[in-house]
Enzyme design. Sequence first.
Site, PDB file in Angstrom:
ATOM      1  N   CYS A   2      29.789  31.905  27.367  1.00  0.00           N
ATOM      2  CA  CYS A   2      29.653  30.482  27.077  1.00  0.00           C
ATOM      3  C   CYS A   2      31.027  29.846  27.120  1.00  0.00           C
ATOM      4  CB  CYS A   2      29.068  30.321  25.673  1.00  0.00           C
ATOM      5  SG  CYS A   2      27.586  31.287  25.419  1.00  0.00           S
ATOM      6  N   LYS A 580      30.488  31.228  35.858  1.00  0.00           N
ATOM      7  CA  LYS A 580      31.726  31.516  36.585  1.00  0.00           C
ATOM      8  C   LYS A 580      32.495  32.698  36.033  1.00  0.00           C
ATOM      9  CE  LYS A 580      34.679  30.462  39.798  1.00  0.00           C
ATOM     10  NZ  LYS A 580      34.280  30.724  41.158  1.00  0.00           N
TER      11      LYS A 580
HETATM   12  C1  BG6 Z   1      30.703  36.189  38.349  1.00  0.00           C
HETATM   13  C2  BG6 Z   1      31.032  35.057  39.301  1.00  0.00           C
HETATM   14  O1  BG6 Z   1      30.194  35.675  37.194  1.00  0.00           O
HETATM   15  O2  BG6 Z   1      31.879  36.950  38.063  1.00  0.00           O
HETATM   16  C3  BG6 Z   1      31.545  35.688  40.566  1.00  0.00           C
HETATM   17  O3  BG6 Z   1      29.848  34.311  39.539  1.00  0.00           O
HETATM   18  C4  BG6 Z   1      32.789  36.526  40.267  1.00  0.00           C
HETATM   19  O4  BG6 Z   1      31.861  34.691  41.478  1.00  0.00           O
HETATM   20  C5  BG6 Z   1      32.503  37.550  39.194  1.00  0.00           C
HETATM   21  O5  BG6 Z   1      33.218  37.191  41.406  1.00  0.00           O
HETATM   22  C6  BG6 Z   1      33.791  38.157  38.701  1.00  0.00           C
HETATM   23  O6  BG6 Z   1      34.557  37.142  38.092  1.00  0.00           O
HETATM   24  P1  BG6 Z   1      36.143  37.114  38.185  1.00  0.00           P
HETATM   25  O7  BG6 Z   1      36.525  35.936  37.358  1.00  0.00           O
HETATM   26  O8  BG6 Z   1      36.608  38.422  37.581  1.00  0.00           O
HETATM   27  O9  BG6 Z   1      36.534  36.995  39.605  1.00  0.00           O
END
Ligand code: BG6
Length: 585
Positions: A2, A580
């Site tokens: 969150c 994200k």
């Molecule tokens: C997911 C995102 O929640 O986490 C992806 O939707 C991302 O796009 C993945 O690749 C890993 O996140 P991060 O911040 O470690 O690149």
Amino acid sequence: MCGIFGYSGSKNASEKILEGLKRLEYRGYDSWGIAVLASEIKVNKQVGAIGDINQLDNLPKSNIGLGHTRWATHGGITQINAHPHFSSNKSFALAQNGIVENYVFLKQDLIKKGYKFQTETDTEVIVRLVEDKLKGEKQLKDAVRKAFLELEGRNTIIILTKDNQLIAARNGSPLVVGVNNNEIFYSSDTLSFAPFVTKVLVVDNGQMVTSKDGELKLWDIKSGKKLAYQLENIDFQSSKVEKQGYDHFMLKEIMESPYVIRQVINQPDNVAFINKLKKARVYTIGSGTAGLAADQIAFYLRNFGKVFAQSLIGADVYDYYNLLSKKDLIIAPSQSGETADVLEVLEMAHKIGVKIASYVNMPGSTMTRISDYKFASLAGPEICVMSTKIFTSQIAWGYLMAKKVKGKGEEGIKNLKILADQVEKYLNTKANHDLLKKLAKMLAQADDIFLLGKYQNLNIVKEGMVKIIEGSYIHAHGIPAGDLKHYAITLIEKGVPVIAVLSEDIEKDDVINAVNEVEARGATVVGFSPTPHHKFDYYIPVPDSGETSAIMNIIPLQILAYYMAVDLGHNVDKPRNIAKSVTVK
Ligand code: BG6
């Protein structure tokens, strides 16, 4: 995961918090809520996407408050389960980012003590636990400390109190504080308050911050001792968080690909890291799209660096724990630098002396802070939940590091410069977009889509699969071209779309073999390739970029996924059910 936000200062808190929550919405958009203090604490919480100021009419003007945007982990997506949650006597309201892994046990104990629960959330257990600790403490902050120490799992909480205080504690999930004159902001990431502050405090695990009447204090949760702290400067261009005329952040960020490749070229040399790469047993690690970037980085290190490199999936590493040693190096590409699955592994590896290298986009992240070799992609904020430009940046960086290991850094830079120009020309050619738009309309009607690739393009077809799944909610499957005949070919029948991604490389013929096999069974073949082929029903010309051809090939796949999501009328920048930055395991 969150987003939490807090504000105290001279402005109207609910307005500042709403703005902050909108910048945090990519962390979860199932429900949201705001609490402010006037004569008493008032709460407004809603299901669905964050609304606008008119929805806050019932909130009084105030200079202090907190907010939350939710990605549901425990309890349905309902208004009652939305945060913040009140204490029984409404003396405080609490919001959380994380998962209380022992909440069932704690709840049973609290129920035995007579506490009542209105929601299905693990968060409400924290509220009741604080109330229970308060019976033995003079100050709320100490009750919060005692309760927080009993929580298992990665959690960050923020509390608004009736006596005009904000209290926040961290163990795992990110917590940053922004300061600007008499204004204090609390948040899950710096992006949300960047336009308003000049200095930040990144709160570490096991620490708690309190603020009252503009005075900020930092505490050690275990001992309760007050800690000295250093505010850091923050350099953020907020303009980069606007769509700048594009319909969606996704297209804007894909169009920034030439810029992010050039940012890789401009990276300062890190000789110590290159030397470590030459000697170490290398693991790369990531989750989701970053997991595929990690695998492509390992591919480049093996292929061009002649280094033993193995990729690991962030969420599934336990069987490697006993194999890791001081001689090893773990490389983590990450957009946020806060992904819990990966952080858990890095924190464990760090403890046993494994060297950590991270390539992160968000400034001040936890991954950067625990790394021995710290790299920043400097690609600007990536707002769309579907990662595009950051994937391109991560694999371009991996390619360049691999070339540098073999002393071919100059050649790598020359190839990336050519690639950046080719990508720019490709993206600015309307005919390419028109072709992909037409293809997207056709594929958007499919039930299943298969993607074939091999060698440098295996992770590219897997990432193409991820983008189609994330944006279109259509089942897609990225298959090693050579493996097709061993199982997935059973799923190929008349009209099933199969995307083949090719480069002018040693494995091209093998991919063409797979194309022949699916075409023979009636598949509709879509070829992404520098050269056409008579078995392609649809042909997407892609420039031949030699060693960097795979990086070129991801661009048209990202655009295809974008136009499919647009064609299906989906929320392109905030696809359903994902977020994200995943700060929970
Ligand atoms: C997911 C995102 O929640 O986490 C992806 O939707 C991302 O796009 C993945 O690749 C890993 O996140 P991060 O911040 O470690 O690149």
